[in-house]
Every structure is written in structure tokens, then in C-alpha cells.
Design a protein around this motif. Structure first.
Motif, short mmCIF file in Angstrom:
data_model
loop_
_atom_site.label_atom_id
_atom_site.label_comp_id
_atom_site.label_asym_id
_atom_site.label_seq_id
_atom_site.Cartn_x
_atom_site.Cartn_y
_atom_site.Cartn_z
N ARG A 13 -0.64 17.34 -9.78
CA ARG A 13 0.83 17.34 -9.72
C ARG A 13 1.38 16.00 -9.27
NH1 ARG A 13 1.00 21.89 -6.84
NH2 ARG A 13 1.23 20.80 -4.88
N GLY A 14 0.63 15.24 -8.50
CA GLY A 14 1.10 13.99 -7.89
C GLY A 14 1.63 13.00 -8.90
N PRO A 15 2.20 11.92 -8.47
CA PRO A 15 2.28 11.52 -7.08
C PRO A 15 3.36 12.27 -6.32
CG PRO A 15 3.27 9.82 -8.46
CD PRO A 15 2.72 10.89 -9.37
N GLY A 16 3.13 12.39 -5.03
CA GLY A 16 4.07 13.06 -4.16
C GLY A 16 3.64 12.93 -2.72
N PRO A 17 4.50 13.35 -1.78
CA PRO A 17 4.19 13.17 -0.36
C PRO A 17 2.93 13.89 0.09
CG PRO A 17 6.43 14.02 -0.65
CD PRO A 17 5.80 13.91 -2.01
N ARG A 18 2.65 15.08 -0.44
CA ARG A 18 1.43 15.80 -0.03
C ARG A 18 0.28 15.56 -1.00
NH1 ARG A 18 0.97 21.34 0.83
NH2 ARG A 18 -0.91 20.67 1.82
N SER A 19 0.57 15.10 -2.20
CA SER A 19 -0.47 14.93 -3.20
C SER A 19 -0.93 13.50 -3.34
CB SER A 19 0.01 15.43 -4.55
OG SER A 19 1.18 14.73 -4.94
N GLY A 20 -0.07 12.57 -3.00
CA GLY A 20 -0.43 11.17 -3.16
C GLY A 20 -0.54 10.78 -4.62
N THR A 21 -1.13 9.64 -4.83
CA THR A 21 -1.43 9.15 -6.18
C THR A 21 -2.94 9.03 -6.22
OG1 THR A 21 0.66 7.94 -6.22
CG2 THR A 21 -1.02 7.29 -7.83
N MET A 22 -3.57 9.96 -6.90
CA MET A 22 -5.03 10.06 -6.88
C MET A 22 -5.63 9.68 -8.22
SD MET A 22 -5.68 10.85 -3.79
CE MET A 22 -7.46 11.10 -3.96
N ALA A 27 1.36 -2.58 -6.83
CA ALA A 27 2.24 -2.60 -8.01
C ALA A 27 3.45 -1.68 -7.83
CB ALA A 27 1.45 -2.20 -9.25
N VAL A 28 3.34 -0.66 -6.99
CA VAL A 28 4.48 0.22 -6.74
C VAL A 28 5.59 -0.58 -6.07
CG1 VAL A 28 5.28 2.30 -5.52
CG2 VAL A 28 3.03 2.28 -6.64
N GLY A 29 5.21 -1.46 -5.14
CA GLY A 29 6.14 -2.40 -4.56
C GLY A 29 7.09 -1.87 -3.49
N ASP A 30 6.81 -0.69 -2.93
CA ASP A 30 7.74 -0.14 -1.94
C ASP A 30 7.19 -0.10 -0.51
OD1 ASP A 30 5.90 1.89 -2.29
OD2 ASP A 30 7.38 3.49 -2.41
N ARG A 31 6.00 -0.64 -0.29
CA ARG A 31 5.41 -0.69 1.05
C ARG A 31 4.77 -2.06 1.24
NH1 ARG A 31 7.25 3.92 0.72
NH2 ARG A 31 6.48 5.84 1.60
N ARG A 32 4.80 -2.56 2.46
CA ARG A 32 4.15 -3.84 2.73
C ARG A 32 2.67 -3.66 3.02
NH1 ARG A 32 5.02 -8.76 6.94
NH2 ARG A 32 3.20 -9.86 6.14
N HIS A 33 2.32 -2.56 3.73
CA HIS A 33 0.93 -2.38 4.16
C HIS A 33 0.34 -1.06 3.69
CE1 HIS A 33 2.32 -5.25 7.41
NE2 HIS A 33 1.28 -5.86 6.89
N ALA A 34 -0.97 -1.08 3.57
CA ALA A 34 -1.75 0.14 3.39
C ALA A 34 -2.79 0.18 4.50
CB ALA A 34 -2.44 0.17 2.03
N HIS A 35 -3.09 1.39 4.96
CA HIS A 35 -4.07 1.58 6.03
C HIS A 35 -5.15 2.54 5.56
CE1 HIS A 35 -1.82 -0.07 9.61
NE2 HIS A 35 -0.85 -0.01 8.70
N ALA A 36 -6.31 2.41 6.15
CA ALA A 36 -7.39 3.38 6.02
C ALA A 36 -7.87 3.68 7.42
CB ALA A 36 -8.51 2.84 5.16
N TYR A 37 -8.29 4.92 7.65
CA TYR A 37 -8.66 5.37 8.99
C TYR A 37 -10.04 6.03 9.01
CZ TYR A 37 -3.56 4.95 9.26
OH TYR A 37 -2.27 4.50 9.18
N PRO A 38 -11.08 5.32 8.64
CA PRO A 38 -12.40 5.95 8.68
C PRO A 38 -12.85 6.20 10.11
CG PRO A 38 -12.62 3.63 8.17
CD PRO A 38 -11.14 3.93 8.18
N SER A 39 -13.64 7.25 10.28
CA SER A 39 -14.22 7.55 11.58
C SER A 39 -15.00 6.34 12.09
CB SER A 39 -15.16 8.75 11.45
OG SER A 39 -15.96 8.88 12.60
N VAL A 40 -14.95 6.14 13.39
CA VAL A 40 -15.74 5.05 13.97
C VAL A 40 -17.24 5.29 13.75
CG1 VAL A 40 -14.00 4.42 15.69
CG2 VAL A 40 -15.79 6.07 16.29
N VAL A 66 4.10 3.14 5.33
CA VAL A 66 2.87 2.53 4.81
C VAL A 66 2.26 3.49 3.79
CG1 VAL A 66 2.43 1.29 6.97
CG2 VAL A 66 1.34 3.52 6.59
N TYR A 67 1.22 3.03 3.15
CA TYR A 67 0.36 3.92 2.38
C TYR A 67 -0.92 4.13 3.17
CZ TYR A 67 3.15 3.65 -1.87
OH TYR A 67 4.16 3.75 -2.78
#
Length: 166
Positions: free
Chosen positions: A47-56, A112-125, A82-83
């Protein structure tokens, strides 16, 4: 350099998502989900992209083999829109640079979407492979943080950031 293609998640990717729902792949993300949760996740991805589905996206090798998933979705992090990015690769295809190549490709897609400056990832330590992907894909380690994933469960994560405007 390892090559992959990323293609928008489609209705035909349910089998891939089920394969990625293994104890080995989900060891650092709360363990496997029920089949109902996997089907719900798949429907959100389609169904995405969307707030709960993202762009996968599905991750494909040059010969077209589907080997993983990668995507991004909006969130607010410390007062900034952010993303967040996430990925998974089937065990038989890990250790070949496919995740790093897929993350680089999804960074370009998010940029390319151009609406955020940063993206983050949060992998477990405790997930050296995903932390290495972040480093190899050009993310900057900002430090450790407590991160809620799955919902209701706090985990110690590294906060990695990349600039989407470069």
C-alpha cells in the motif's frame, strides 16, 4: 563494488517477507512475527508509501533473485523530520555486500524525494553486521541511544545518520 537493484515492493513479495521472518534474520529486531503480522506488514508495504508503511523495496541480485528488503519511512527524531531506514537480507546471501549496496540505493531514493535532510538507522549495538553496513554505506555514528523496537520494547541501538542533501 557489489551490484543490486531495488524495486518497489509488490503483491508478489509475500514469500520473500515470509522467508525474511526467520529467527536468524530477526534476531536483533524482536524475533519472528506471526504469519498474521507478516501478512499485515506485507499489505502495508504494498500500500505504501505512507507513515506506517514507508517506501519499501525488494532487493534483487543482477540475475533477478530476490534476496532481501530495504526501505525508508518518515519519523520525527529529536525534533527533526527524518527518514528511518531498515533492511534485511536472507542468510544465504549475507556477507557479500548486498545490504550495503541496497542501503546506498535506498539512500539515493530517499534523497530524490527531497523533503528531509537526514536519514537515520538504529541497529542494535549487538548487531555488528548491520552496524558495518551503516559504516560502509557512509553513515556517521552519532552514538548509542535507547530505541523502541518492536513497539513496547526498548533496545540499545546505535544512532547512525546520513545527509540526504549531498
Amino acid at each position: 563494488m557489489t551490484e543490486v537493484r531495488i524495486v518497489r515492493w509488490s503483491a508478489g513479495d509475500l514469500a520473500l517477507l515470509r522467508a525474511l521472518n526467520s529467527p536468524e534474520v530477526r534476531a536483533h529486531t524482536g524475533g519472528p512475527e506471526t504469519d498474521e503480522q507478516v501478512r499485515d506488514r506485507h499489505e502495508r508495504y504494498v500500500r505504501g508509501p505512507g507513515p506506517r508503511s514507508g517506501t519499501m523495496f525488494a532487493v534483487l541480485t543482477p540475475d533477478g533473485t530476490r534476496v532481501g528488503s530495504v526501505g525508508f519511512w518518515p519519523r520525527d527524531w529529536r525534533g527533526e523530520p527524518v527518514y528511518e531506514m531498515g533492511w534485511a537480507v536472507l542468510p544465504a546471501h549475507q556477507g557479500r555486500g548486498l545490504a550495503t549496496a541496497a542501503v546506498r540505493a535506498v539512500v539515493a531514493a530517499a534523497s530524490a524525494v527531497g523533503d528531509r535532510r537526514h536519514a537515520h538507522a538504529y541497529p542494535s549495538v549487538d548487531n555488528p553486521a548491520s552496524n558495518a553496513v551503516c559504516r560502509k554505506a557512509g553513515f556517521t555514528l552519532l552514538g548509542e541511544t535507547e530505541f523502541e523496537y518492536p513497539p513496547g520494547h526498548l533496545m540499545r541501538s546505535n544512532d547512525w545518520r546520513t545527509d540526504l542533501t549531498r
